[in-house]
Scaffold this motif. Structure first.
Motif, PDB file in Angstrom:
ATOM      1  N   ILE A  52       0.848  -1.188   0.000  1.00 11.90           N
ATOM      2  CA  ILE A  52       0.000   0.000   0.000  1.00 11.90           C
ATOM      3  C   ILE A  52       0.888   1.243   0.000  1.00 11.90           C
ATOM      4  N   ARG A  53       0.534   2.178  -0.838  1.00 13.92           N
ATOM      5  CA  ARG A  53       1.197   3.486  -0.842  1.00 13.92           C
ATOM      6  C   ARG A  53       0.117   4.543  -0.694  1.00 13.92           C
ATOM      7  N   ALA A  54       0.225   5.327   0.388  1.00 17.85           N
ATOM      8  CA  ALA A  54      -0.816   6.311   0.682  1.00 17.85           C
ATOM      9  C   ALA A  54      -0.190   7.640   1.072  1.00 17.85           C
ATOM     10  N   THR A  55      -0.916   8.711   0.770  1.00 18.60           N
ATOM     11  CA  THR A  55      -0.488  10.070   1.101  1.00 18.60           C
ATOM     12  C   THR A  55      -1.541  10.727   1.970  1.00 18.60           C
ATOM     13  N   LEU A  56      -1.087  11.333   3.055  1.00 18.20           N
ATOM     14  CA  LEU A  56      -1.970  12.078   3.952  1.00 18.20           C
ATOM     15  C   LEU A  56      -1.970  13.545   3.542  1.00 18.20           C
ATOM     16  N   ASP A  57      -3.152  14.055   3.196  1.00 19.13           N
ATOM     17  CA  ASP A  57      -3.333  15.467   2.848  1.00 19.13           C
ATOM     18  C   ASP A  57      -3.966  16.156   4.049  1.00 19.13           C
TER      19      ASP A  57
END
Length: 647
Positions: free
Chosen positions: A60-65
């Motif tokens: 999983i690759r995720a970005t927190l905005d």
């Protein structure tokens, strides 16, 4: 001997006729566990020789905005079909859809959810079956689930690669199990249910994608690699092991973390005083990507904040192995009577649970102070910023205890929340008794028992209420009024009574450990547990499962009469004991004689297997002054006024 038998016969003939509340053929009737025995699940409660379980491995690759309060990510799932069946569809959980205004969970709650979002959006989906090339598919969304119709069937032994892109808005504090909120020095993001997750396909129901109505989870096991891109000033804690500390921590923090791995005393990785110090981060602007890995788990969760202090200590495990206990909390939570002891609590709980029940399998056990309080995920738990003292200890021990049930032993929380919450409440009762010589003992109150007194008295109103659901009710049907009293308290008390009053610790502990080890990282059901305990302990416990778990029966045992063989105390005494309600249990009968002697007679449940009233030979050579059932007040007897009879 003939005199004794004659006296027994006369005594029983003269015994009062019992009301029909107790019928031995009802209490001791054969019990259908509703799950047939086969080569997948054996008659002894263990996994059978052909037991199988599918597997889901995640990248999983995720970005927190933090501006949009959103997660955007991609997930690659390698789903392996170990079943004997060919699958033409796959099912996924999209739990963020709970927060949509038309969700089943919203309706089941009577529209009382505190906030809403647009749920989880899948922006792309493709599947590659076996060695075939990936094909785009259109997910069929149904509430909190998504069905993927496969381009070609997935045969037994084959693996499908599912690749999804997704995004969702993070709920505020109304999220409950996951949320974002504010602390003094920065926002805290507790992220769970943050990626599409595979539903379980098992040997009992096939696909089991129950909608998410806030009754937790049932998931497949696998290995997880996940990369989290967050603002550079944030500290991140995630399930499993941090794989790139040199990239996301300062040199001082890396050194302190290494020190903590060898220290039984808590080591500060980032002190509360350093939270606002720019030097406590490798850089303050832009982003950093944190890489975590966790093996043989059914889920992962994480938390991020620029306002975290962080400390850690070594956990000592059986066989010389170690792990890390860690706590992350905002500055306002610091203090020796508050989160300054959190890591001590986590370390002690994991060490004791490991020694007593099953060794902790993961590299870290993490406690987070944030907005999503009182929630557990593999290797990481979310507790309250304001928790302190015994409440912090109790909730910390309880939540990390969930690492055993249902994270190691993979119970289906959606259907059987009593196994998840009750088993865990059971083990943390003993943790509270043992921690620091009972510093916070006993844990018998708060959310688990309404009044904080003797638990066998606290349970009586629940057993007496005709509207209280049995333990073996579907979890989603139990309303909040009964959720803790039944799912937590009654379930845990049932195990305590089974251990301490029915089987004894020696037999119970061996059977319970054997069940736990056999079903670690697997999917046991209630019938598996009942069979496992009976087989190892050597007992037919159908009367107990029926009365306590399948039904909500009450118990009323009474001592009603003292008589003597041939009317002479020198020939020995007989004490009549009666069952006046449907539930029975083994019980101690304490007899005090006129000559000052005392005798305890242990009566098995089978005392009442053929009749409601039984004359118990208690011996003696002088008159009986008193005979008392359950003199130490260990049983949930609804009417203690009839427990004693005097001579």
């Amino acid at each position: 001997m003939m005199k004794l038998l004659a006296a027994l016969a006369l005594l029983l003939m003269g015994a009062p006729v019992m009301a029909q509340a107790y019928n031995p053929r009802e209490t001791f009737a054969p019990l259908d566990l509703g799950q047939p025995v086969n080569r997948y699940r054996s008659a002894n409660g263990m996994p059978g020789p052909d037991y199988w379980q599918n597997r889901a491995d995640y990248a999983i690759r995720a970005t927190l905005d933090t501006q949009a309060k959103a997660i955007r990510g991609t997930v690659r799932i390698a789903y392996t079909n170990n079943s004997p069946d060919t699958l033409d569809v796959l099912w996924l959980h999209l739990d963020q859809n709970l927060y949509k205004t038309d969700s089943r969970g919203y309706m089941a709650a009577g529209g009382k959810l505190r906030g809403t979002t647009d749920g989880m959006t899948l922006t792309s989906a493709e599947v590659a079956v076996g060695k075939a090339r990936a094909v785009a598919v259109t997910p069929l969304i149904s509430d909190t689930r998504a069905q993927l119709r496969l381009p070609t069937p997935l045969a037994p032994g084959e693996t499908a690669i599912v690749t999804l892109a997704y995004h969702f808005t993070i709920p505020g504090e109304f999220g409950g199990r996951m949320a974002w909120g504010k602390s003094r020095d920065g926002e805290i993001y507790d992220l769970a249910q943050w990626y599409p997750r595979m539903a379980v396909y098992d040997d009992l129901r096939g696909w089991d994608p129950l909608p998410y109505l806030a009754q937790e989870f049932y998931l497949e096991y696998g290995d997880f690699d996940y990369w989290l891109t967050v603002p550079a000033d944030m500290i991140v804690a995630g399930s499993g092991e941090l794989m790139n500390p040199d990239e996301v921590l300062t040199k001082a923090q890396v050194a302190r973390l290494e020190k903590a791995k060898a220290s039984d005393a808590t080591v500060m990785i980032r002190s509360p005083q350093e939270i606002t110090d720019p030097a406590s981060r490798p850089k303050r602007d832009g982003t950093l990507t944190w890489h975590f890995r966790m093996e043989n788990t059914r889920d992962v969760a994480w938390s991020a904040s620029s306002g975290f202090a962080w400390d850690a200590a070594r956990i000592n495990l059986p066989g010389g192995k170690t792990a890390l206990a860690m706590s992350l909390y905002p500055a306002e939570s610091q203090g020796a009577d508050r989160w300054g002891r959190s890591t001590e609590y986590m370390k002690d709980a994991v060490e004791r649970f490991s020694a007593k029940w099953y060794p902790y399998p993961w590299p870290a056990a993490i406690n987070i102070a944030g907005p999503a309080t009182g929630m557990e995920y593999p290797g990481i738990v979310f507790d309250g910023i304001d928790d302190a003292g015994k409440e912090l200890f109790w909730i910390s021990a309880h939540e990390i205890g969930h690492s055993w049930f249902p994270m190691i032993v993979g119970f289906d929380e959606r259907r059987h929340a009593w196994m998840d919450e009750g088993f865990n409440t059971f083990i943390d009762v003993y943790e509270s008794d043992e921690f620091n010589n009972g510093e916070y003992a006993p844990k018998r109150d708060g959310e688990y028992a309404p009044g904080g007194g003797n638990p066998v008295d606290e349970i009586l109103p629940i057993l007496a209420d005709k509207d209280a659901p049995p333990i073996l009710s579907r979890s989603d049907t139990i309303v909040e009024k009964w959720r803790h009293p039944v799912t937590y308290f009654k379930s845990a008390l049932g195990l305590i009574l089974l251990r301490e009053q029915i089987l004894g610790p020696e037999r119970f502990d061996h059977a319970f450990r054997r069940f736990t080890a056999a079903w670690a990282f697997k999917h046991p059901k209630p019938a598996d547990f009942f069979r496992a305990m009976e087989n190892d302990a050597g007992e037919d416990l159908s009367w107990w499962w029926r009365g306590w778990y399948f039904e909500n029966w009450q118990m009323d045992l009474a001592a009603t009469k003292i008589a003597y063989v041939d009317g002479d105390p020198k020939n020995g005494a007989l004490v009549t004991v009666e069952a006046r309600d449907k539930l029975v249990m083994p019980v101690t009968l304490r007899v005090v004689f006129a000559d000052g002697s005392r005798k305890d007679v242990r009566l098995p449940a089978e005392t009442w297997i053929r009749q409601a009233a039984t004359a118990v030979p208690v011996g003696g050579a002088s008159k009986v002054v008193s005979a008392t059932l359950d003199p130490d007040h260990k049983l949930p007897d609804k009417d203690r006024s009839n427990n004693a009879v005097t001579g």
